[in-house]
Design an enzyme around this catalytic site. Structure first.
Site, PDB file in Angstrom:
ATOM      1  CB  VAL A 283      -7.511 -12.569   5.238  1.00 24.23           C
ATOM      2  CG1 VAL A 283      -8.639 -11.602   5.441  1.00 24.23           C
ATOM      3  CG2 VAL A 283      -6.645 -12.161   4.062  1.00 24.23           C
TER       4      VAL A 283
ATOM      5  NE  ARG B 295      -4.312   1.088  -2.241  1.00 27.67           N
ATOM      6  CZ  ARG B 295      -4.626  -0.162  -2.434  1.00 27.67           C
ATOM      7  NH1 ARG B 295      -3.964  -0.849  -3.353  1.00 27.67           N
ATOM      8  NH2 ARG B 295      -5.549  -0.741  -1.726  1.00 27.67           N
TER       9      ARG B 295
ATOM     10  CG  HIS C  16      -6.612  -0.900   3.149  1.00 30.80           C
ATOM     11  ND1 HIS C  16      -6.100  -2.152   3.334  1.00 30.80           N
ATOM     12  CD2 HIS C  16      -6.195  -0.194   4.231  1.00 30.80           C
ATOM     13  CE1 HIS C  16      -5.409  -2.203   4.450  1.00 30.80           C
ATOM     14  NE2 HIS C  16      -5.439  -1.044   5.018  1.00 30.80           N
TER      15      HIS C  16
ATOM     16  CD1 TRP D 146      -3.082  -1.100   0.395  1.00 27.65           C
ATOM     17  CD2 TRP D 146      -1.866  -2.416   1.722  1.00 27.65           C
ATOM     18  NE1 TRP D 146      -3.737  -2.302   0.520  1.00 27.65           N
ATOM     19  CE2 TRP D 146      -3.017  -3.121   1.315  1.00 27.65           C
ATOM     20  CE3 TRP D 146      -0.948  -3.067   2.555  1.00 27.65           C
ATOM     21  CZ2 TRP D 146      -3.276  -4.426   1.723  1.00 27.65           C
ATOM     22  CZ3 TRP D 146      -1.205  -4.360   2.960  1.00 27.65           C
ATOM     23  CH2 TRP D 146      -2.359  -5.025   2.532  1.00 27.65           C
TER      24      TRP D 146
ATOM     25  CB  ALA E 196     -12.852  -9.139   5.729  1.00 22.92           C
TER      26      ALA E 196
ATOM     27  CD  GLN F  88      -9.907  -0.581  -1.292  1.00 24.67           C
ATOM     28  OE1 GLN F  88     -10.001  -0.574  -0.070  1.00 24.67           O
ATOM     29  NE2 GLN F  88      -8.868  -1.093  -1.920  1.00 24.67           N
TER      30      GLN F  88
HETATM   31  C1  YSA Z   1      -8.444  -7.968   1.477  1.00 23.35           C
HETATM   32  C2  YSA Z   1      -8.793  -8.846   2.458  1.00 23.35           C
HETATM   33  C3  YSA Z   1      -9.759  -8.446   3.360  1.00 23.35           C
HETATM   34  O1  YSA Z   1     -10.087  -9.267   4.361  1.00 23.35           O
HETATM   35  C4  YSA Z   1     -10.414  -7.238   3.261  1.00 23.35           C
HETATM   36  C5  YSA Z   1     -10.054  -6.356   2.279  1.00 23.35           C
HETATM   37  C6  YSA Z   1      -9.066  -6.715   1.390  1.00 23.35           C
HETATM   38  C7  YSA Z   1      -8.626  -5.756   0.351  1.00 23.35           C
HETATM   39  C8  YSA Z   1      -7.401  -4.987   0.795  1.00 23.35           C
HETATM   40  N1  YSA Z   1      -7.717  -4.041   1.862  1.00 23.35           N
HETATM   41  C9  YSA Z   1      -6.878  -4.187  -0.397  1.00 23.35           C
HETATM   42  O2  YSA Z   1      -6.877  -2.966  -0.391  1.00 23.35           O
HETATM   43  N2  YSA Z   1      -6.488  -4.975  -1.406  1.00 23.35           N
HETATM   44  S1  YSA Z   1      -5.978  -4.408  -2.814  1.00 23.35           S
HETATM   45  O3  YSA Z   1      -4.822  -3.557  -2.623  1.00 23.35           O
HETATM   46  O4  YSA Z   1      -5.755  -5.529  -3.686  1.00 23.35           O
HETATM   47  O5  YSA Z   1      -7.145  -3.518  -3.390  1.00 23.35           O
HETATM   48  C10 YSA Z   1      -8.481  -4.073  -3.496  1.00 23.35           C
HETATM   49  C11 YSA Z   1      -9.084  -3.700  -4.829  1.00 23.35           C
HETATM   50  O6  YSA Z   1      -9.025  -2.280  -5.014  1.00 23.35           O
HETATM   51  C12 YSA Z   1      -8.320  -4.265  -6.015  1.00 23.35           C
HETATM   52  O7  YSA Z   1      -8.708  -5.589  -6.275  1.00 23.35           O
HETATM   53  C13 YSA Z   1      -8.743  -3.317  -7.133  1.00 23.35           C
HETATM   54  O8  YSA Z   1     -10.025  -3.632  -7.611  1.00 23.35           O
HETATM   55  C14 YSA Z   1      -8.842  -2.003  -6.404  1.00 23.35           C
HETATM   56  N3  YSA Z   1      -7.638  -1.190  -6.591  1.00 23.35           N
HETATM   57  C15 YSA Z   1      -6.413  -1.348  -6.021  1.00 23.35           C
HETATM   58  N4  YSA Z   1      -5.569  -0.378  -6.403  1.00 23.35           N
HETATM   59  C16 YSA Z   1      -6.265   0.428  -7.230  1.00 23.35           C
HETATM   60  C17 YSA Z   1      -7.590  -0.092  -7.360  1.00 23.35           C
HETATM   61  N5  YSA Z   1      -8.523   0.503  -8.123  1.00 23.35           N
HETATM   62  C18 YSA Z   1      -8.156   1.624  -8.762  1.00 23.35           C
HETATM   63  N6  YSA Z   1      -6.918   2.203  -8.686  1.00 23.35           N
HETATM   64  C19 YSA Z   1      -5.951   1.637  -7.932  1.00 23.35           C
HETATM   65  N7  YSA Z   1      -4.759   2.221  -7.833  1.00 23.35           N
END
Ligand code: YSA
Length: 242
Positions: free
Chosen positions: A156, A99, A73, A56, A210, A113
């Site tokens: 998780v 981010r 997030h 992140w 989650a 999100q």
């Molecule tokens: C995972 C497990 C849990 O128990 C609960 C939540 C999560 C998600 C975790 N908090 C998270 O942020 N994962 S992630 O970095 O992979 O982002 C989740 C989703 O946000 C991605 O699958 C994507 O759809 C979106 N995303 C990530 N970066 C992005 C983005 N969408 C647009 N622009 C970006 N820079």
């Protein structure tokens, strides 16, 4: 004739998603966009100096005081909610996240999100899959190819990433899906026992899943938008289509 205003495509999608989850018994919760390191990282089982923090890219608010940041997030709201409410819990959290990363057709530095959290007794990954199946069916109005891939998130165990088939090429492979045929849409998994213990929930009695869905990616899939940046440019030729 005067033109009336209308909702932004992201607002349409958020309302639609919230409606589907409400029907499945989820309540809406909210949390702050300016977060502490504790809620954004530590309480989610991501201690200081843990390499997973690199997942992140973070906007820190004060470089000299590494305490406050723009949430990367919606997961910190899980912690805030579990601190105040006893299980069973069934919530969703739609919200803006930030981010420090370069933009391209599927990445923005500010995006949305929707977090989901369900804590109850005898919960397994099968329940997650069932809820997601119902959600995608409601969202796209048809069966959509969904793929769960093993993945890693410190909060998780086990963790998965969820992909849906690319709307542009139908899964054959194209520039948008980087020739893979799939678009990553969310991260998910079973809430880690350390996270439950940290908020005073007995992990031998309660379990849960989650997930965190990228709302912009959902909007792109739903409306066939092939560049996320179009959602934020305020170009009337784009927004007037919704
Ligand atoms: C995972 C497990 C849990 O128990 C609960 C939540 C999560 C998600 C975790 N908090 C998270 O942020 N994962 S992630 O970095 O992979 O982002 C989740 C989703 O946000 C991605 O699958 C994507 O759809 C979106 N995303 C990530 N970066 C992005 C983005 N969408 C647009 N622009 C970006 N820079």
């Amino acid at each position: 004739m005067e033109k009336s205003g209308h909702l932004h495509p992201l607002t349409h999608v958020i309302r639609h998603m919230v409606g589907i989850f409400r029907e499945l018994g989820f309540q809406v919760a909210e949390g702050p966009e300016i977060e502490t390191e504790h809620y954004n990282f530590d309480a989610l089982n991501i201690p200081k100096d843990h390499p997973a923090r690199d997942m992140w890219d973070t906007f820190w608010l004060k470089p000299q005081n590494r305490g406050l940041l723009l949430r990367t997030h919606t997961s910190p709201v899980q912690i805030r909610y579990m601190e105040k409410h006893k299980p069973p819990i069934r919530i969703i959290v739609p919200g803006k996240v930030f981010r420090y990363e370069a933009t391209d057709s599927t990445h923005e530095a500010q995006f949305y999100q929707l977090e989901g959290l369900l804590i109850d007794k005898d919960i397994s990954l099968a329940h997650l899959k069932g809820v997601l199946g119902k959600f995608f069916e409601g969202l796209f109005g048809r069966q959509t190819a969904v793929r769960l891939r093993p993945s890693y998130f410190p909060f998780v165990e086990p963790g998965v990433e969820v992909d849906v088939s690319c709307f542009k090429c139908g899964g054959r492979g194209c520039g948008l899906c980087k020739e893979s045929g799939w678009i990553e849409i969310m991260g998910a998994g079973m809430v880690h026992p350390n996270v439950l213990r940290g908020v005073g929930i007995d992990e031998r009695e309660w379990q849960g899943f989650a997930f965190g869905i990228g709302i912009d990616r959902v909007a792109m899939l739903k409306y066939g938008i092939d560049d996320i940046r179009l959602l934020y440019q305020g170009d009337l030729r784009v927004v007037n289509q919704f």
